[in-house]
Design an enzyme around this catalytic site. Structure first.
Site, short mmCIF file in Angstrom:
data_model
loop_
_atom_site.label_atom_id
_atom_site.label_comp_id
_atom_site.label_asym_id
_atom_site.label_seq_id
_atom_site.Cartn_x
_atom_site.Cartn_y
_atom_site.Cartn_z
N CYS A 66 0.87 -1.17 0.00
CA CYS A 66 0.00 0.00 0.00
C CYS A 66 0.91 1.23 0.00
O CYS A 66 2.13 1.10 -0.09
CB CYS A 66 -0.98 0.00 1.17
SG CYS A 66 -0.30 0.35 2.80
N HIS A 99 15.27 -12.63 12.49
CA HIS A 99 14.96 -12.42 13.91
C HIS A 99 13.47 -12.53 14.22
O HIS A 99 13.12 -12.87 15.35
CB HIS A 99 15.46 -11.05 14.36
CG HIS A 99 16.95 -10.96 14.40
ND1 HIS A 99 17.60 -9.86 14.90
CD2 HIS A 99 17.92 -11.81 14.00
CE1 HIS A 99 18.91 -10.04 14.82
NE2 HIS A 99 19.12 -11.22 14.25
#
Length: 146
Positions: A66, A99
């Site tokens: 977006c 991570h």
């Protein structure tokens, strides 16, 4: 690999470019994104089906786009099994996967250079989750009912 993709009107150019790039790499694309130029639409209408598809395990990864990437990420992260990361450069893509074990990349169409978008997507899809201490942390993300 199966990859779900969704975008609003601001991400349509990127969506088509990413689709073509990934198809050339041999991936199967499930396209939930907006497909017409020139009309403004609401990003949740296209992000919800994309995120739901990934949430149900029907795709390995999702790509959502977006204008700022924020609304798309916020929408996708409403789903229990989704970890959507807002990514605008390669280093963030690496960390989102290593991570955070992100399974959806949210791209800000207004803020990512067109020449870098494919590298960011490629890195996101190819980077492996490290596990270990990071696994413990992401297991704490879902809110436990009280």
């Amino acid at each position: 690999m199966i990859i779900a993709i969704g975008s609003d009107h601001t991400g349509i150019y990127y969506k088509y470019s990413i689709n073509n790039f990934l198809i050339e790499k041999g991936h199967k694309i499930i396209d939930f994104g907006y497909s017409e130029y020139g009309k403004k639409v609401d990003y949740p209408d296209f992000i919800h089906p994309t995120a739901e598809f990934v949430n149900r395990g029907k795709a390995n990864f999702g790509i959502i786009i977006c204008g700022s990437g924020n609304g798309a990420a916020m929408t996708a992260n409403k789903y229990q099994n989704i970890r959507a990361a807002l990514v605008w450069k390669k280093e963030i893509a690496i960390l989102a996967r290593k991570h955070n074990n992100a399974n959806i990349i949210s791209l800000p169409a207004r803020f990512v250079d067109k020449s870098k978008i494919m590298d960011i997507v490629k890195i996101f899809l190819e980077t492996k989750f490290e596990g270990g201490r990071h696994k413990i942390r992401i297991e704490k993300i879902p809110k436990n009912p009280q």
